[in-house]
Design an enzyme around this catalytic site. Structure first.
Site, short mmCIF file in Angstrom:
data_model
loop_
_atom_site.label_atom_id
_atom_site.label_comp_id
_atom_site.label_asym_id
_atom_site.label_seq_id
_atom_site.Cartn_x
_atom_site.Cartn_y
_atom_site.Cartn_z
N HIS A 9 0.83 -1.21 0.00
CA HIS A 9 0.00 0.00 0.00
C HIS A 9 0.86 1.26 0.00
O HIS A 9 0.60 2.21 -0.71
CB HIS A 9 -0.92 0.02 1.24
CG HIS A 9 -2.24 -0.63 1.01
ND1 HIS A 9 -2.39 -1.99 0.96
CD2 HIS A 9 -3.48 -0.10 0.78
CE1 HIS A 9 -3.66 -2.28 0.73
NE2 HIS A 9 -4.34 -1.15 0.62
N LYS B 195 -10.40 -7.73 7.46
CA LYS B 195 -11.15 -8.03 8.68
C LYS B 195 -10.83 -6.95 9.70
O LYS B 195 -9.74 -6.39 9.70
CB LYS B 195 -10.78 -9.41 9.24
CG LYS B 195 -9.36 -9.50 9.78
CD LYS B 195 -9.13 -10.80 10.50
CE LYS B 195 -7.71 -10.93 11.02
NZ LYS B 195 -7.53 -10.52 12.41
S1 SF4 Z 1 -7.61 -16.54 12.93
FE1 SF4 Z 1 -6.03 -15.88 14.36
S2 SF4 Z 1 -4.13 -16.13 13.29
FE2 SF4 Z 1 -5.76 -16.16 11.77
S3 SF4 Z 1 -5.98 -14.05 11.06
FE3 SF4 Z 1 -7.40 -14.32 12.77
S4 SF4 Z 1 -6.26 -13.64 14.57
FE4 SF4 Z 1 -4.78 -14.01 12.95
#
Ligand code: SF4
Lengths: 283, 185
Positions: free
Chosen positions: B39, B104
């Site tokens: 980015h 996320k």
């Molecule tokens: S599941 Fe756990 S290791 Fe995987 S992206 Fe989410 S926080 Fe990170």
């Protein structure tokens, strides 16, 4: 004295790393299934369904559960009657880590703090491992291993309270930490809480608390009760799976408590995402 | 209630302005991967008035650093990474035509405002569902910055890649809305 070959340790470490990356342990699977049953929000329920499907695909097709295959964290209990032949314990663990991450096609995620250069070609592939060592009675080596991702580690916190903060202070601190974290640590989560000791002892205890099986009960009735109280408080926050809103945010709260200084009450919170890749072996 | 859409990239503003926080979208077509390091380079290129390694117009950018592919597979596990690390760069990319981001976790106000102003969408994919999401990626090709390893920019062809609208073009935020609905005061 029992002799254990350096190469044996390397191989065991390599194998648990590869296995862990693709197999969600039974306790975590059961906890996710239970959360799926209990979840009231349809959006979070859908996420939980995806997570169960993901675990199925990962184990049946040997694909890593998550692309963040973590830093390798070890708690090792070395029996005082063990003699390692052919090298040092620490080197064996690091060598096994490197082999496991390479052979399992896992991501190398270690880098320098500021230049952010990946250490895979200089220090080693996903090295160094984080190793906590204890020497105990006996002629065995017990290894607890976790692949710890960045998302959940980034929301973890430690603080030293005055003793007057008491249980209420601890409950508030954990709640605030999880509330601020929201969707970021990939809920549903397990919350490790280290209480007492010194500043660093609390932090290490909060990490180690995550190695207990989800769903197991704390041996100390006072802490067992506090775990339930904190879990209920966290689930009232409404964060839900991946933060999309819901009733199931914490799969469990695990406390490890230690005696502390008369002047202080250290507390640490270490969060484990749903991808709870923990395992242990005895050599 | 939330709607379900099947969309193909590049995305146009007519389409993005229809989406609402909570909608489920299955994306097909080309998307591009980039994390913080990439980015920063993209924004530096824009500021220097130079050409970018891909066309931003209507593009969807996926915040991901996949595991290495096994022999014969296009990509390894490939779930989203935490998005706030891209917050300082995303508004510039939206301003220059990008229409979607997949990641996320929470975004800051500047990103939400940019979504409103430029018709962009922030999609959430299920964090930690790397094996499942990796399977929806049919091909992957590094098109820039191979030296960044997992952080290189990759061109991905995806099919029915499952995402949820978190921030829409009206200032809604699913993380806030969802939580308010289930919070016990
Ligand atoms: S599941 Fe756990 S290791 Fe995987 S992206 Fe989410 S926080 Fe990170």
């Amino acid at each position: 004295m029992r002799e254990i070959a350096y190469e044996d340790i390397v191989k065991h470490v390599r194998d648990i790393i590869m296995y862990s990356a693709t197999h969600l342990p039974e306790d975590a699977l059961n906890a996710l299934k239970e959360a799926y049953e209990n979840e009231k929000s349809p959006v979070s329920k859908e996420v939980l369904k995806q997570l169960l499907e993901n675990a199925e695909i990962a184990s049946s097709e040997s694909r890593p559960l998550c692309q963040d295959t973590g830093l390798a964290v070890f708690f090792v209990k070395l029996g005082a009657d063990v003699k390692i032949v052919g090298g040092l314990l620490k080197d064996a663990i690091n060598e096994g880590t490197e082999q496991g991450y390479k052979d399992g096609y896992l991501r190398a995620s270690t880098c320098t703090p500021f230049s952010r250069e990946n250490l895979k070609d200089t220090v080693g592939y996903n090295l160094p491992a984080i190793i906590h060592l204890d020497i105990v009675e006996g002629d065995k080596i017990e290894i607890e291993y976790a692949a710890k991702g960045g998302g959940s580690e980034n929301v973890s916190r430690a603080r030293v309270f005055p003793p007057a903060a008491g249980k209420e202070g601890v409950i508030e601190f954990v709640k605030e930490c999880i509330s601020d974290a929201g969707p970021n640590p990939c809920p549903p989560i397990t919350v490790g809480v280290g209480i007492g000791g010194t500043f660093e002892k609390a932090a290490i205890s909060s990490k180690h608390a995550l190695f207990r099986d989800i769903g197991s009960k704390n041996d100390d009735p006072e802490m067992a009760e506090l775990e339930e109280v904190i879990k209920t408080e966290i689930n009232k926050l409404g964060i839900g799976s991946m933060g999309m809103g819901g009733t199931e945010t914490a799969l469990a709260v695990h406390i490890e408590a230690n005696p502390c200084h008369i002047a202080s009450l250290p507390v640490s919170v270490n969060v484990q995402c749903h991808s709870s890749r923990h395992t242990h072996i005895t050599i | 209630m939330s709607e379900v859409y099947h969309l193909t990239t590049p995305l146009t503003e007519d389409v993005t302005r229809k989406l609402k926080a909570g909608d489920i979208v299955y994306l097909s077509g080309t998307i591009y991967t980039a994390r913080d390091a990439a980015h920063k380079r993209l924004v530096d290129l824009i500021e220097a008035g130079k050409e970018l390694p891909f066309d931003l117009k209507g593009s969807v950018i996926y915040f991901v650093g996949p595991t290495p592919p096994k022999p014969g597979e296009p990509i390894g596990s490939a779930g989203p990474t935490t998005s706030y690390r891209m917050d300082s760069y995303s508004p510039t990319l939206l301003k220059h035509g990008s229409k979607g981001m997949i990641g996320k976790g929470k975004r800051n106000q500047a990103v939400k405002d940019a979504c409103k102003e430029y018709g962009g969408i922030y999609f959430g994919a299920t964090g930690g569902a790397g094996a499942l999401l990796g399977k929806q990626i049919k091909s992957a090709e590094v098109i820039a910055y191979p030296e960044l390893g997992p952080e290189a920019i990759r061109k991905l062809e995806v099919e029915e890649f499952p995402v949820t609208v978190i921030n829409d073009t009206y200032g809604n935020d699913l993380y806030q809305m969802g939580r308010e609905q289930y919070e016990v005061k």
